[in-house]
Enzyme design. Structure first.
Site, PDB file in Angstrom:
ATOM      1  N   ASP A 170      -4.200  15.735  13.271  1.00 48.55           N
ATOM      2  CA  ASP A 170      -5.216  16.793  13.374  1.00 48.55           C
ATOM      3  C   ASP A 170      -6.416  16.479  12.485  1.00 48.55           C
ATOM      4  O   ASP A 170      -7.555  16.706  12.880  1.00 48.55           O
ATOM      5  CB  ASP A 170      -4.613  18.149  12.990  1.00 48.55           C
ATOM      6  N   ALA A 191       4.324   4.773   7.230  1.00 49.70           N
ATOM      7  CA  ALA A 191       5.310   5.499   8.048  1.00 49.70           C
ATOM      8  C   ALA A 191       4.794   6.851   8.541  1.00 49.70           C
ATOM      9  O   ALA A 191       5.379   7.431   9.463  1.00 49.70           O
ATOM     10  CB  ALA A 191       6.606   5.667   7.264  1.00 49.70           C
ATOM     11  N   ASN A 199      -4.363   2.216   7.743  1.00 50.21           N
ATOM     12  CA  ASN A 199      -2.953   1.879   7.926  1.00 50.21           C
ATOM     13  C   ASN A 199      -2.167   3.060   7.363  1.00 50.21           C
ATOM     14  O   ASN A 199      -2.057   3.205   6.145  1.00 50.21           O
ATOM     15  CB  ASN A 199      -2.581   0.579   7.215  1.00 50.21           C
ATOM     16  N   ARG A 219       6.601  -5.934  -1.436  1.00 51.65           N
ATOM     17  CA  ARG A 219       7.524  -5.175  -0.589  1.00 51.65           C
ATOM     18  C   ARG A 219       7.822  -5.981   0.674  1.00 51.65           C
ATOM     19  O   ARG A 219       6.897  -6.343   1.406  1.00 51.65           O
ATOM     20  CB  ARG A 219       6.831  -3.856  -0.234  1.00 51.65           C
ATOM     21  N   ARG A 277       9.603   2.894  15.346  1.00 53.97           N
ATOM     22  CA  ARG A 277       8.272   2.435  14.919  1.00 53.97           C
ATOM     23  C   ARG A 277       7.318   2.248  16.101  1.00 53.97           C
ATOM     24  O   ARG A 277       6.133   2.024  15.931  1.00 53.97           O
ATOM     25  CB  ARG A 277       8.359   1.103  14.168  1.00 53.97           C
ATOM     26  N   TYR A 303       5.713  -8.210   5.601  1.00 49.10           N
ATOM     27  CA  TYR A 303       4.324  -7.824   5.335  1.00 49.10           C
ATOM     28  C   TYR A 303       3.485  -8.914   4.664  1.00 49.10           C
ATOM     29  O   TYR A 303       2.283  -8.724   4.489  1.00 49.10           O
ATOM     30  CB  TYR A 303       4.300  -6.544   4.486  1.00 49.10           C
ATOM     31  N   GLU A 360      -6.744   2.077  13.816  1.00 48.39           N
ATOM     32  CA  GLU A 360      -5.410   2.073  13.192  1.00 48.39           C
ATOM     33  C   GLU A 360      -4.943   0.624  13.067  1.00 48.39           C
ATOM     34  O   GLU A 360      -5.054  -0.138  14.026  1.00 48.39           O
ATOM     35  CB  GLU A 360      -4.471   2.875  14.105  1.00 48.39           C
ATOM     36  N   HIS A 417       4.295   7.520  12.342  1.00 40.12           N
ATOM     37  CA  HIS A 417       5.329   7.924  13.289  1.00 40.12           C
ATOM     38  C   HIS A 417       5.691   9.399  13.187  1.00 40.12           C
ATOM     39  O   HIS A 417       6.470   9.890  13.975  1.00 40.12           O
ATOM     40  CB  HIS A 417       6.581   7.054  13.057  1.00 40.12           C
ATOM     41  N   ARG A 449      10.157  -4.115  16.185  1.00 43.47           N
ATOM     42  CA  ARG A 449      11.046  -3.683  15.099  1.00 43.47           C
ATOM     43  C   ARG A 449      11.901  -2.501  15.576  1.00 43.47           C
ATOM     44  O   ARG A 449      12.228  -2.423  16.754  1.00 43.47           O
ATOM     45  CB  ARG A 449      10.186  -3.338  13.871  1.00 43.47           C
ATOM     46  N   PRO A 505       1.591   5.476   2.635  1.00 38.32           N
ATOM     47  CA  PRO A 505       2.722   5.285   1.729  1.00 38.32           C
ATOM     48  C   PRO A 505       3.291   3.866   1.715  1.00 38.32           C
ATOM     49  O   PRO A 505       3.402   3.226   2.762  1.00 38.32           O
ATOM     50  CB  PRO A 505       3.772   6.284   2.242  1.00 38.32           C
ATOM     51  N   ASN A 506       3.615   3.439   0.526  1.00 38.36           N
ATOM     52  CA  ASN A 506       4.289   2.160   0.239  1.00 38.36           C
ATOM     53  C   ASN A 506       3.372   0.943   0.357  1.00 38.36           C
ATOM     54  O   ASN A 506       3.771  -0.161  -0.007  1.00 38.36           O
ATOM     55  CB  ASN A 506       5.536   1.972   1.126  1.00 38.36           C
ATOM     56  N   HIS A 538      -1.746  -1.980  11.833  1.00 37.55           N
ATOM     57  CA  HIS A 538      -0.390  -2.232  11.351  1.00 37.55           C
ATOM     58  C   HIS A 538      -0.241  -3.727  11.115  1.00 37.55           C
ATOM     59  O   HIS A 538      -0.525  -4.537  12.016  1.00 37.55           O
ATOM     60  CB  HIS A 538       0.660  -1.741  12.347  1.00 37.55           C
ATOM     61  N   ILE A 539       0.189  -4.062   9.933  1.00 39.94           N
ATOM     62  CA  ILE A 539       0.336  -5.470   9.555  1.00 39.94           C
ATOM     63  C   ILE A 539       1.429  -6.126  10.398  1.00 39.94           C
ATOM     64  O   ILE A 539       1.262  -7.225  10.921  1.00 39.94           O
ATOM     65  CB  ILE A 539       0.698  -5.559   8.047  1.00 39.94           C
ATOM     66  N   SER A 540       2.545  -5.432  10.517  1.00 35.08           N
ATOM     67  CA  SER A 540       3.675  -5.978  11.276  1.00 35.08           C
ATOM     68  C   SER A 540       3.559  -5.584  12.746  1.00 35.08           C
ATOM     69  O   SER A 540       2.814  -4.659  13.086  1.00 35.08           O
ATOM     70  CB  SER A 540       4.991  -5.437  10.702  1.00 35.08           C
TER      71      SER A 540
HETATM   72  C1  DQA Z   1       3.207  -0.473   8.869  1.00 33.19           C
HETATM   73  C2  DQA Z   1       4.331  -0.218   9.885  1.00 33.19           C
HETATM   74  C3  DQA Z   1       5.027   1.086   9.609  1.00 33.19           C
HETATM   75  O1  DQA Z   1       6.074   1.308  10.548  1.00 33.19           O
HETATM   76  C4  DQA Z   1       5.629   1.073   8.228  1.00 33.19           C
HETATM   77  O2  DQA Z   1       6.221   2.321   7.934  1.00 33.19           O
HETATM   78  C5  DQA Z   1       4.660   0.672   7.158  1.00 33.19           C
HETATM   79  C6  DQA Z   1       3.710  -0.388   7.437  1.00 33.19           C
HETATM   80  C7  DQA Z   1       2.568  -1.869   9.053  1.00 33.19           C
HETATM   81  O3  DQA Z   1       1.509  -2.083   8.476  1.00 33.19           O
HETATM   82  O4  DQA Z   1       3.130  -2.734   9.729  1.00 33.19           O
HETATM   83  O5  DQA Z   1       4.688   1.187   6.054  1.00 33.19           O
HETATM   84  O6  DQA Z   1       2.186   0.485   9.061  1.00 33.19           O
END
Ligand code: DQA
Length: 144
Positions: free
Chosen positions: A85, A75, A72, A16, A109, A21, A96, A78, A105, A8-9, A98-100
């Site tokens: 599963d 959210a 990735n 964003r 997270r 990011y 996995e 979490h 943070r 998502p997002n 994560h960009i950030s």
């Molecule tokens: C994220 C970190 C997550 O906590 C956040 O909800 C994202 C992006 C990252 O790529 O840093 O949507 O996965």
């Protein structure tokens, strides 16, 4: 074929919260990963969804044909026991991304409910994390 899946997002990557990011778009990321895998003759199938069930359906559909996964989960990282599963049901290597730096943070997270179902995690290295994950998968596919 390796799967490049974003939750998502992440469709809004580039616009964003660019201070968190960066300015690279999801289309740029997908192109970068495709270009990194092409010389090895490995196809990249990219998918993004804002819906937990759609992500799970995509993983199920590719469970027998994919050789690896870069994920990735946004959210859902979490919160999603259902995605955990689904990942457990996949026999191929999974990374996995994560960009950030999620550890620098909000406290919520810091926990990934998916990490125990993955081979490894790349956190906080920006969009380069996707490339590093894909390169590791290429090594695994080549038997390294
Ligand atoms: C994220 C970190 C997550 O906590 C956040 O909800 C994202 C992006 C990252 O790529 O840093 O949507 O996965």
């Amino acid at each position: 074929m390796i799967l490049l899946v974003n939750g998502p997002n992440l469709n809004l990557l580039g616009e964003r919260e660019p201070e968190v990011y960066g300015a690279t778009t999801l289309a740029d990321v997908e192109r970068m990963v495709r270009e990194a895998c092409a010389p090895a003759g490995v196809e990249v199938k990219a998918f993004q969804s804002n819906h937990e069930g759609a992500l799970i359906d995509f993983l199920h559909e590719h469970r027998k044909i994919a050789k690896g996964l870069v994920l990735n989960p946004g959210a859902f990282t979490h919160t999603s026991y259902a995605l955990h599963d689904a990942l457990r049901a996949l026999a191929f290597p999974k990374v996995e991304v994560h960009i950030s730096n999620v550890h620098a943070r909000e406290a919520w997270r810091r926990e990934s409910v998916l990490a125990p179902a993955m081979d490894g995690q790349i956190v906080g290295l920006g969009v380069q994390g996707y490339l590093l994950a894909a390169r590791w998968l290429l090594g695994r596919i080549a038997g390294a």
